[in-house]
Design a protein around this motif. Structure first.
Motif, PDB file in Angstrom:
ATOM      1  N   LEU A 170      -2.179  -6.379   8.323  1.00  0.00           N
ATOM      2  CA  LEU A 170      -1.266  -7.463   8.904  1.00  0.00           C
ATOM      3  C   LEU A 170      -1.690  -7.947  10.294  1.00  0.00           C
ATOM      4  CD1 LEU A 170       1.975  -7.106   7.056  1.00  0.00           C
ATOM      5  CD2 LEU A 170       0.253  -8.912   6.596  1.00  0.00           C
ATOM      6  N   GLU A 171      -1.838  -6.816  11.308  1.00  0.00           N
ATOM      7  CA  GLU A 171      -2.147  -6.857  12.632  1.00  0.00           C
ATOM      8  C   GLU A 171      -3.698  -7.713  12.671  1.00  0.00           C
ATOM      9  OE1 GLU A 171      -1.843  -3.167  14.337  1.00  0.00           O
ATOM     10  OE2 GLU A 171       0.297  -3.221  14.655  1.00  0.00           O
ATOM     11  N   ALA A 172      -4.434  -7.531  11.704  1.00  0.00           N
ATOM     12  CA  ALA A 172      -5.645  -8.234  11.644  1.00  0.00           C
ATOM     13  C   ALA A 172      -5.523  -9.613  11.014  1.00  0.00           C
ATOM     14  CB  ALA A 172      -7.060  -7.152  11.219  1.00  0.00           C
ATOM     15  N   LEU A 173      -4.978  -9.719  10.027  1.00  0.00           N
ATOM     16  CA  LEU A 173      -5.007 -10.917   9.328  1.00  0.00           C
ATOM     17  C   LEU A 173      -4.130 -12.129   9.703  1.00  0.00           C
ATOM     18  CD1 LEU A 173      -5.620 -12.383   6.445  1.00  0.00           C
ATOM     19  CD2 LEU A 173      -3.663 -11.247   5.536  1.00  0.00           C
ATOM     20  N   MET A 174      -2.775 -11.780  10.262  1.00  0.00           N
ATOM     21  CA  MET A 174      -1.706 -12.701  10.816  1.00  0.00           C
ATOM     22  C   MET A 174      -2.468 -13.573  11.752  1.00  0.00           C
ATOM     23  SD  MET A 174       0.423 -12.511   8.574  1.00  0.00           S
ATOM     24  CE  MET A 174       1.817 -13.367   8.972  1.00  0.00           C
ATOM     25  N   PRO A 175      -3.171 -13.051  12.990  1.00  0.00           N
ATOM     26  CA  PRO A 175      -3.715 -13.794  14.040  1.00  0.00           C
ATOM     27  C   PRO A 175      -4.579 -14.763  13.433  1.00  0.00           C
ATOM     28  CG  PRO A 175      -3.520 -11.869  14.697  1.00  0.00           C
ATOM     29  CD  PRO A 175      -3.051 -11.700  13.393  1.00  0.00           C
ATOM     30  N   SER A 181       0.824  -1.013   0.024  1.00  0.00           N
ATOM     31  CA  SER A 181      -0.124   0.053  -0.139  1.00  0.00           C
ATOM     32  C   SER A 181       0.937   1.283   0.124  1.00  0.00           C
ATOM     33  CB  SER A 181      -0.990   0.056   1.392  1.00  0.00           C
ATOM     34  OG  SER A 181      -1.730   1.099   1.036  1.00  0.00           O
ATOM     35  N   ASP A 182       0.415   2.346  -0.690  1.00  0.00           N
ATOM     36  CA  ASP A 182       1.001   3.728  -0.665  1.00  0.00           C
ATOM     37  C   ASP A 182       0.709   4.536   0.558  1.00  0.00           C
ATOM     38  OD1 ASP A 182       2.484   3.398  -2.998  1.00  0.00           O
ATOM     39  OD2 ASP A 182       1.015   4.111  -4.297  1.00  0.00           O
ATOM     40  N   ASP A 183      -0.319   3.898   1.085  1.00  0.00           N
ATOM     41  CA  ASP A 183      -0.835   4.795   2.629  1.00  0.00           C
ATOM     42  C   ASP A 183      -0.167   4.174   3.827  1.00  0.00           C
ATOM     43  OD1 ASP A 183      -2.798   6.014   1.087  1.00  0.00           O
ATOM     44  OD2 ASP A 183      -4.197   4.395   1.282  1.00  0.00           O
ATOM     45  N   ASP A 184       0.549   5.035   4.485  1.00  0.00           N
ATOM     46  CA  ASP A 184       1.287   4.689   5.664  1.00  0.00           C
ATOM     47  C   ASP A 184       0.436   4.192   6.718  1.00  0.00           C
ATOM     48  OD1 ASP A 184       3.906   5.409   4.878  1.00  0.00           O
ATOM     49  OD2 ASP A 184       3.533   7.602   5.457  1.00  0.00           O
ATOM     50  N   GLY A 185       0.777   3.010   7.223  1.00  0.00           N
ATOM     51  CA  GLY A 185       0.240   2.299   8.260  1.00  0.00           C
ATOM     52  C   GLY A 185      -0.889   1.239   7.906  1.00  0.00           C
ATOM     53  N   GLU A 186      -1.446   1.452   6.457  1.00  0.00           N
ATOM     54  CA  GLU A 186      -2.383   0.620   6.201  1.00  0.00           C
ATOM     55  C   GLU A 186      -1.960  -0.929   6.131  1.00  0.00           C
ATOM     56  OE1 GLU A 186      -5.818   0.147   2.615  1.00  0.00           O
ATOM     57  OE2 GLU A 186      -3.672   1.122   2.206  1.00  0.00           O
ATOM     58  N   VAL A 187      -0.916  -1.144   5.659  1.00  0.00           N
ATOM     59  CA  VAL A 187      -0.140  -2.507   5.898  1.00  0.00           C
ATOM     60  C   VAL A 187      -0.013  -3.263   7.093  1.00  0.00           C
ATOM     61  CG1 VAL A 187       1.548  -4.060   5.016  1.00  0.00           C
ATOM     62  CG2 VAL A 187       0.721  -2.405   3.276  1.00  0.00           C
ATOM     63  N   THR A 188       0.408  -2.478   8.029  1.00  0.00           N
ATOM     64  CA  THR A 188       0.517  -2.688   9.172  1.00  0.00           C
ATOM     65  C   THR A 188      -0.636  -3.089  10.117  1.00  0.00           C
ATOM     66  OG1 THR A 188       2.589  -1.469   9.473  1.00  0.00           O
ATOM     67  CG2 THR A 188       1.491  -2.062  11.585  1.00  0.00           C
ATOM     68  N   ALA A 189      -1.708  -2.156   9.731  1.00  0.00           N
ATOM     69  CA  ALA A 189      -2.878  -2.425  10.319  1.00  0.00           C
ATOM     70  C   ALA A 189      -3.740  -3.782   9.851  1.00  0.00           C
ATOM     71  CB  ALA A 189      -4.176  -1.270  10.137  1.00  0.00           C
TER      72      ALA A 189
END
Length: 80
Positions: free
Chosen positions: A18-23, A8-16
């Protein structure tokens, strides 16, 4: 082994995401999920990849935990 890339080009979108998806992926018995690795990217945003395996297609898994402490000295062949 399949590689999943989240970008993603939006800062923080990927992190958010992955925090929901990985668990969810790690809790599902059908999947074996590797750790994530951040790729370099020009410009804003993030690029992250991880490997995803189907649990029934993988070979036997071995987990090794180290119980001793490694020597702080240099390892190698003995001097002759």
């Amino acid at each position: 082994m399949a590689q999943v890339r989240v970008m993603s080009d939006d800062d923080g979108e990927v992190t958010a995401l992955l925090e929901a998806l990985m668990p969810l992926l790690r809790a599902h018995p059908a999947f074996v999920v590797s750790g994530t690795r951040e790729l370099s990217k020009r410009g804003p945003g993030e690029r992250v990849v991880f490997e995803l395996l189907l649990a029934d297609r993988q070979g036997p898994q071995v987990t090794v935990e180290r119980t001793d402490r490694p020597d702080s000295g240099r390892r190698g062949l003995p001097r002759s």
